[in-house]
Design a protein around this motif. Structure first.
Motif, short mmCIF file in Angstrom:
data_model
loop_
_atom_site.label_atom_id
_atom_site.label_comp_id
_atom_site.label_asym_id
_atom_site.label_seq_id
_atom_site.Cartn_x
_atom_site.Cartn_y
_atom_site.Cartn_z
N UNK A 25 -14.96 -12.95 3.94
CA UNK A 25 -15.59 -11.65 4.44
C UNK A 25 -16.36 -12.58 5.19
N UNK A 26 -17.11 -13.85 5.88
CA UNK A 26 -17.23 -14.12 6.12
C UNK A 26 -17.78 -13.48 8.22
N UNK A 27 -16.14 -12.54 8.31
CA UNK A 27 -16.08 -11.84 9.09
C UNK A 27 -16.35 -10.98 9.12
N UNK A 28 -17.21 -10.42 10.56
CA UNK A 28 -17.44 -9.42 10.39
C UNK A 28 -18.26 -9.44 12.09
N UNK A 29 -17.52 -8.27 12.77
CA UNK A 29 -18.17 -8.04 14.21
C UNK A 29 -18.05 -8.22 15.54
N UNK A 30 -16.29 -9.43 14.70
CA UNK A 30 -15.48 -9.40 15.30
C UNK A 30 -14.32 -9.64 15.52
N UNK A 31 -13.36 -9.57 16.89
CA UNK A 31 -12.77 -9.07 17.75
C UNK A 31 -11.80 -10.99 17.55
N UNK A 32 -10.08 -10.25 17.03
CA UNK A 32 -9.64 -11.83 16.89
C UNK A 32 -8.56 -11.73 17.95
N UNK A 33 -8.32 -12.69 19.45
CA UNK A 33 -7.45 -12.06 19.61
C UNK A 33 -5.88 -13.43 19.43
N UNK A 34 -4.82 -12.75 19.68
CA UNK A 34 -3.61 -13.73 18.71
C UNK A 34 -2.50 -13.76 20.17
N UNK A 35 -2.31 -14.95 20.06
CA UNK A 35 -1.96 -15.21 21.59
C UNK A 35 -0.46 -15.97 20.68
N UNK A 36 0.46 -16.41 21.39
CA UNK A 36 1.66 -17.42 21.05
C UNK A 36 0.90 -18.56 20.66
N UNK A 37 0.19 -18.92 21.22
CA UNK A 37 -0.40 -20.48 21.40
C UNK A 37 -1.77 -20.33 20.48
N UNK A 38 -2.37 -19.07 20.67
CA UNK A 38 -3.98 -19.76 19.96
C UNK A 38 -4.38 -18.25 19.26
N UNK A 39 -5.34 -18.55 18.47
CA UNK A 39 -5.77 -17.49 17.46
C UNK A 39 -7.56 -17.68 17.32
N UNK A 40 -8.10 -16.87 18.75
CA UNK A 40 -9.11 -17.01 18.64
C UNK A 40 -10.15 -16.03 18.38
N UNK A 41 -11.68 -15.94 17.52
CA UNK A 41 -12.36 -15.27 17.41
C UNK A 41 -13.03 -15.23 18.74
N UNK A 42 -14.10 -13.41 18.86
CA UNK A 42 -14.96 -13.50 19.50
C UNK A 42 -16.38 -12.45 18.86
N UNK A 43 -16.97 -13.19 18.67
CA UNK A 43 -18.09 -12.45 18.51
C UNK A 43 -18.65 -11.10 19.05
N UNK A 44 -18.80 -9.63 18.73
CA UNK A 44 -19.44 -8.65 19.37
C UNK A 44 -20.95 -8.41 19.75
N UNK A 45 -22.11 -8.33 20.13
CA UNK A 45 -23.18 -8.84 20.55
C UNK A 45 -24.54 -8.12 19.01
N UNK A 46 -24.94 -8.48 19.01
CA UNK A 46 -26.05 -8.03 17.73
C UNK A 46 -27.37 -7.32 17.49
N UNK A 47 -27.57 -6.98 17.67
CA UNK A 47 -28.81 -6.87 17.94
C UNK A 47 -29.94 -7.43 16.64
N UNK A 48 -31.31 -7.33 16.73
CA UNK A 48 -32.36 -7.58 15.89
C UNK A 48 -32.85 -7.20 15.40
N UNK A 49 -33.18 -7.23 13.79
CA UNK A 49 -33.65 -6.23 13.44
C UNK A 49 -35.39 -5.68 12.85
#
Length: 94
Positions: A70-94
């Motif tokens: 549930x901590x994953x929100x606004x992320x892209x997960x790239x999956x390859x044979x050698x790694x799994x990497x998360x990239x955060x989407x830009x966040x806007x200040x409220x």
């Protein structure tokens, strides 16, 4: 979307899964399925050699992780044979 959902209190998380080439029936028959893009066969083969092929179970594992963590929100997960990497989407200040 993730920022809007969080700010509005909807309780909905937005993530994206970005696998590379996945070992499926569609991938196995890729040369015959390129159709009008058959001229890209060599380029496709080069990309497969460079990035490799992922098992379906690895993709399913990444999906399960994104759904249950549930901590994953606004992320892209790239999956390859050698790694799994998360990239955060830009966040806007409220």
């Amino acid at each position: 979307m993730a920022a809007a959902s969080t700010a509005s209190g909807y309780g909905i998380r937005f993530n994206a899964l970005c696998p590379g080439f996945v070992q499926t029936d569609l991938f196995t028959a890729i040369k015959t399925n390129l159709g009008q893009f058959s001229h890209m066969t060599d380029a496709t083969e080069q990309l497969v050699k460079k990035f490799g092929v992922i098992n379906v179970s690895d993709v399913a594992g990444a999906v399960l992780e994104m759904v249950t963590d549930e901590t994953k929100n606004g992320e892209a997960c790239f999956v390859s044979p050698t790694e799994k990497t998360y990239v955060n989407f830009p966040k806007f200040n409220q």
